[in-house]
Design a protein around this motif. Structure first.
Motif, PDB file in Angstrom:
ATOM      1  N   TYR A 106       0.828  -1.214   0.000  1.00 46.62           N
ATOM      2  CA  TYR A 106       0.000   0.000   0.000  1.00 46.62           C
ATOM      3  C   TYR A 106       0.856   1.255   0.000  1.00 46.62           C
ATOM      4  CZ  TYR A 106      -3.252  -3.436   1.897  1.00 46.62           C
ATOM      5  OH  TYR A 106      -4.001  -4.562   2.093  1.00 46.62           O
ATOM      6  N   VAL A 107       0.309   2.296  -0.592  1.00 46.45           N
ATOM      7  CA  VAL A 107       0.801   3.654  -0.424  1.00 46.45           C
ATOM      8  C   VAL A 107      -0.345   4.388   0.245  1.00 46.45           C
ATOM      9  CG1 VAL A 107       1.519   5.787  -1.530  1.00 46.45           C
ATOM     10  CG2 VAL A 107       2.192   3.581  -2.520  1.00 46.45           C
ATOM     11  N   ILE A 108      -0.122   4.887   1.441  1.00 49.23           N
ATOM     12  CA  ILE A 108      -1.165   5.624   2.133  1.00 49.23           C
ATOM     13  C   ILE A 108      -0.791   7.091   2.134  1.00 49.23           C
ATOM     14  CG2 ILE A 108      -2.388   5.959   4.312  1.00 49.23           C
ATOM     15  CD1 ILE A 108      -2.097   2.954   4.773  1.00 49.23           C
ATOM     16  N   GLY A 109      -1.667   7.876   1.529  1.00 50.44           N
ATOM     17  CA  GLY A 109      -1.453   9.311   1.461  1.00 50.44           C
ATOM     18  C   GLY A 109      -2.387  10.028   2.409  1.00 50.44           C
ATOM     19  N   THR A 110      -1.842  10.985   3.130  1.00 46.91           N
ATOM     20  CA  THR A 110      -2.662  11.763   4.052  1.00 46.91           C
ATOM     21  C   THR A 110      -2.331  13.242   3.953  1.00 46.91           C
ATOM     22  OG1 THR A 110      -3.371  12.062   6.350  1.00 46.91           O
ATOM     23  CG2 THR A 110      -1.070  11.458   6.015  1.00 46.91           C
ATOM     24  N   PRO A 111      -3.341  14.068   3.850  1.00 47.73           N
ATOM     25  CA  PRO A 111      -3.077  15.487   4.064  1.00 47.73           C
ATOM     26  C   PRO A 111      -3.000  15.722   5.570  1.00 47.73           C
ATOM     27  CG  PRO A 111      -5.400  15.165   3.585  1.00 47.73           C
ATOM     28  CD  PRO A 111      -4.731  13.815   3.490  1.00 47.73           C
ATOM     29  N   ILE A 112      -2.439  16.826   5.954  1.00 45.72           N
ATOM     30  CA  ILE A 112      -2.386  17.189   7.361  1.00 45.72           C
ATOM     31  C   ILE A 112      -3.380  18.331   7.568  1.00 45.72           C
ATOM     32  CG2 ILE A 112      -0.944  17.932   9.288  1.00 45.72           C
ATOM     33  CD1 ILE A 112      -0.106  15.226   7.945  1.00 45.72           C
ATOM     34  N   PHE A 113      -4.415  18.054   8.336  1.00 44.02           N
ATOM     35  CA  PHE A 113      -5.427  19.051   8.677  1.00 44.02           C
ATOM     36  C   PHE A 113      -5.392  19.274  10.183  1.00 44.02           C
ATOM     37  CE2 PHE A 113      -8.144  17.167   5.030  1.00 44.02           C
ATOM     38  CZ  PHE A 113      -7.529  17.974   4.098  1.00 44.02           C
ATOM     39  N   GLN A 114      -5.308  20.509  10.617  1.00 45.15           N
ATOM     40  CA  GLN A 114      -5.310  20.835  12.051  1.00 45.15           C
ATOM     41  C   GLN A 114      -4.283  19.989  12.802  1.00 45.15           C
ATOM     42  OE1 GLN A 114      -6.726  23.448  12.464  1.00 45.15           O
ATOM     43  NE2 GLN A 114      -8.834  23.546  11.796  1.00 45.15           N
ATOM     44  N   ALA A 115      -3.104  19.851  12.220  1.00 50.31           N
ATOM     45  CA  ALA A 115      -1.992  19.103  12.828  1.00 50.31           C
ATOM     46  C   ALA A 115      -2.332  17.632  13.069  1.00 50.31           C
ATOM     47  CB  ALA A 115      -1.526  19.767  14.121  1.00 50.31           C
ATOM     48  N   SER A 116      -3.148  17.047  12.184  1.00 49.87           N
ATOM     49  CA  SER A 116      -3.554  15.658  12.358  1.00 49.87           C
ATOM     50  C   SER A 116      -3.940  15.049  11.009  1.00 49.87           C
ATOM     51  CB  SER A 116      -4.751  15.597  13.310  1.00 49.87           C
ATOM     52  OG  SER A 116      -5.106  14.258  13.570  1.00 49.87           O
ATOM     53  N   ILE A 117      -4.100  13.723  11.013  1.00 48.67           N
ATOM     54  CA  ILE A 117      -4.626  13.063   9.824  1.00 48.67           C
ATOM     55  C   ILE A 117      -6.128  13.346   9.760  1.00 48.67           C
ATOM     56  CG2 ILE A 117      -2.838  11.284   9.881  1.00 48.67           C
ATOM     57  CD1 ILE A 117      -4.969   9.298  10.879  1.00 48.67           C
ATOM     58  N   PRO A 118      -6.731  13.320   8.569  1.00 49.62           N
ATOM     59  CA  PRO A 118      -8.169  13.595   8.478  1.00 49.62           C
ATOM     60  C   PRO A 118      -9.015  12.467   9.085  1.00 49.62           C
ATOM     61  CG  PRO A 118      -7.200  13.322   6.292  1.00 49.62           C
ATOM     62  CD  PRO A 118      -6.104  13.137   7.279  1.00 49.62           C
ATOM     63  N   GLY A 119     -10.196  12.848   9.540  1.00 53.31           N
ATOM     64  CA  GLY A 119     -11.127  11.883  10.115  1.00 53.31           C
ATOM     65  C   GLY A 119     -11.531  10.805   9.139  1.00 53.31           C
ATOM     66  N   TYR A 166       5.600  18.277   9.566  1.00 52.75           N
ATOM     67  CA  TYR A 166       6.240  17.126   8.932  1.00 52.75           C
ATOM     68  C   TYR A 166       6.328  15.893   9.826  1.00 52.75           C
ATOM     69  CZ  TYR A 166      10.676  17.782  11.385  1.00 52.75           C
ATOM     70  OH  TYR A 166      11.638  17.871  12.339  1.00 52.75           O
ATOM     71  N   LEU A 167       6.163  16.036  11.128  1.00 50.82           N
ATOM     72  CA  LEU A 167       6.249  14.878  12.013  1.00 50.82           C
ATOM     73  C   LEU A 167       4.905  14.204  12.288  1.00 50.82           C
ATOM     74  CD1 LEU A 167       8.911  16.014  14.626  1.00 50.82           C
ATOM     75  CD2 LEU A 167       9.151  14.275  12.853  1.00 50.82           C
ATOM     76  N   VAL A 168       3.826  14.732  11.748  1.00 52.26           N
ATOM     77  CA  VAL A 168       2.512  14.121  11.974  1.00 52.26           C
ATOM     78  C   VAL A 168       2.491  12.650  11.545  1.00 52.26           C
ATOM     79  CG1 VAL A 168       0.065  14.185  11.322  1.00 52.26           C
ATOM     80  CG2 VAL A 168       1.234  16.285  12.028  1.00 52.26           C
ATOM     81  N   PRO A 169       3.034  12.296  10.386  1.00 53.31           N
ATOM     82  CA  PRO A 169       3.023  10.858  10.037  1.00 53.31           C
ATOM     83  C   PRO A 169       3.780  10.001  11.057  1.00 53.31           C
ATOM     84  CG  PRO A 169       3.543  12.167   8.112  1.00 53.31           C
ATOM     85  CD  PRO A 169       3.556  13.102   9.285  1.00 53.31           C
ATOM     86  N   GLU A 170       4.854  10.537  11.587  1.00 48.95           N
ATOM     87  CA  GLU A 170       5.667   9.811  12.560  1.00 48.95           C
ATOM     88  C   GLU A 170       4.902   9.587  13.866  1.00 48.95           C
ATOM     89  OE1 GLU A 170       8.722   7.678  12.726  1.00 48.95           O
ATOM     90  OE2 GLU A 170       9.003   9.180  11.171  1.00 48.95           O
ATOM     91  N   HIS A 171       4.161  10.591  14.295  1.00 49.51           N
ATOM     92  CA  HIS A 171       3.492  10.537  15.597  1.00 49.51           C
ATOM     93  C   HIS A 171       2.070   9.990  15.544  1.00 49.51           C
ATOM     94  CE1 HIS A 171       6.647  12.592  17.832  1.00 49.51           C
ATOM     95  NE2 HIS A 171       6.819  13.307  16.763  1.00 49.51           N
ATOM     96  N   GLN A 172       1.428  10.050  14.380  1.00 46.44           N
ATOM     97  CA  GLN A 172       0.032   9.630  14.313  1.00 46.44           C
ATOM     98  C   GLN A 172      -0.200   8.460  13.366  1.00 46.44           C
ATOM     99  OE1 GLN A 172      -2.482  13.015  13.630  1.00 46.44           O
ATOM    100  NE2 GLN A 172      -1.713  14.056  15.429  1.00 46.44           N
ATOM    101  N   LEU A 173       0.337   8.528  12.168  1.00 46.22           N
ATOM    102  CA  LEU A 173       0.043   7.491  11.182  1.00 46.22           C
ATOM    103  C   LEU A 173       0.843   6.209  11.422  1.00 46.22           C
ATOM    104  CD1 LEU A 173      -1.741   6.905   8.820  1.00 46.22           C
ATOM    105  CD2 LEU A 173      -0.064   7.965   7.318  1.00 46.22           C
ATOM    106  N   LYS A 174       2.128   6.332  11.657  1.00 45.91           N
ATOM    107  CA  LYS A 174       2.940   5.137  11.869  1.00 45.91           C
ATOM    108  C   LYS A 174       2.490   4.309  13.074  1.00 45.91           C
ATOM    109  CE  LYS A 174       7.222   6.072   9.418  1.00 45.91           C
ATOM    110  NZ  LYS A 174       8.693   6.187   9.583  1.00 45.91           N
ATOM    111  N   PRO A 175       2.107   4.924  14.201  1.00 47.46           N
ATOM    112  CA  PRO A 175       1.611   4.090  15.305  1.00 47.46           C
ATOM    113  C   PRO A 175       0.340   3.316  14.948  1.00 47.46           C
ATOM    114  CG  PRO A 175       2.281   6.217  16.148  1.00 47.46           C
ATOM    115  CD  PRO A 175       2.327   6.310  14.642  1.00 47.46           C
ATOM    116  N   ILE A 176      -0.560   3.923  14.201  1.00 46.83           N
ATOM    117  CA  ILE A 176      -1.774   3.210  13.775  1.00 46.83           C
ATOM    118  C   ILE A 176      -1.388   2.033  12.882  1.00 46.83           C
ATOM    119  CG2 ILE A 176      -3.891   3.368  12.390  1.00 46.83           C
ATOM    120  CD1 ILE A 176      -4.009   6.369  13.268  1.00 46.83           C
ATOM    121  N   LEU A 177      -0.518   2.280  11.916  1.00 46.66           N
ATOM    122  CA  LEU A 177      -0.106   1.215  10.995  1.00 46.66           C
ATOM    123  C   LEU A 177       0.652   0.107  11.725  1.00 46.66           C
ATOM    124  CD1 LEU A 177       0.934   3.438   7.968  1.00 46.66           C
ATOM    125  CD2 LEU A 177      -1.104   1.986   8.164  1.00 46.66           C
ATOM    126  N   SER A 178       1.463   0.466  12.703  1.00 44.71           N
ATOM    127  CA  SER A 178       2.165  -0.554  13.507  1.00 44.71           C
ATOM    128  C   SER A 178       1.170  -1.403  14.271  1.00 44.71           C
ATOM    129  CB  SER A 178       3.130   0.109  14.490  1.00 44.71           C
ATOM    130  OG  SER A 178       4.241   0.611  13.823  1.00 44.71           O
TER     131      SER A 178
END
Length: 188
Positions: free
Chosen positions: A73-86, A117-129
């Protein structure tokens, strides 16, 4: 191999464009790999209510079934309000906890400025892990200034997106070989 790109927003086009850049590169370099884009803005997904993913219907069922068939997979996310979208978080909530078990995932994030730039590190990667993904360590962050008239015009951004495409395919192939070796060593 099948690679699905997920553009994780119901608005805008920048994330979709970045994910398409990666998928197009994979198609160009690897004719034997099937790719598909799931742009959340094109589907009417219901909110997760805890059901098994196979019990949903309509667009929700179609999207979840497609996702479950992919190898990478390639998961793309915009950053809205310092977070991934709902919408993207809801997609993860609709999937089973181990939806990405032993599957390789690359990440691309888009935002208006580099301060997120760190939102994927702090929010997306933990979900994927948590969902047992094999995550490509380097993700790509693309700022709004890299786009002009719905195209990515920044050579560095294009280079990094194409590199992620290569890393994803290579990672999926290597992980597949590792799994084959494990299966032959422990056939039960």
């Amino acid at each position: 191999m099948k690679v699905i790109g997920i553009a994780g927003s119901v608005v805008g086009s920048k994330t979709r464009i970045a994910v398409e850049q990666i998928l197009n590169n994979i198609e160009k370099q690897h004719a034997d790999i099937e790719t598909e884009l799931i742009n959340l803005g094109e589907f009417d997904l219901v909110f997760s209510d805890g059901r098994d993913y196979r019990d949903y219907s309509g667009d929700t069922k179609a999207v979840l079934e497609k996702i479950m068939t992919a190898d990478a997979y390639v998961i793309g996310t915009p950053i809205f309000q310092a977070s991934i979208p709902g919408a993207l978080k809801n997609l993860f909530d609709l999937l089973p906890n181990e939806a990405f078990r032993e599957k390789v995932v690359g990440v691309v994030a888009t935002a208006g400025s580099a301060k997120h730039y760190l939102v994927p590190e702090h929010q997306l990667k933990p979900i994927l892990s948590y969902m047992k993904a094999v995550i490509i360590p380097k993700y790509v962050f693309v700022e709004e200034k890299s786009y002009y008239q719905k195209e990515i015009v920044d050579d560095d951004a294009i280079f990094r997106l194409n590199r992620l495409a290569d890393d994803l395919v290579h990672g999926a192939n290597v992980f597949s070989e590792i799994q084959k070796e494990k299966d032959s060593a422990f056939p039960f």
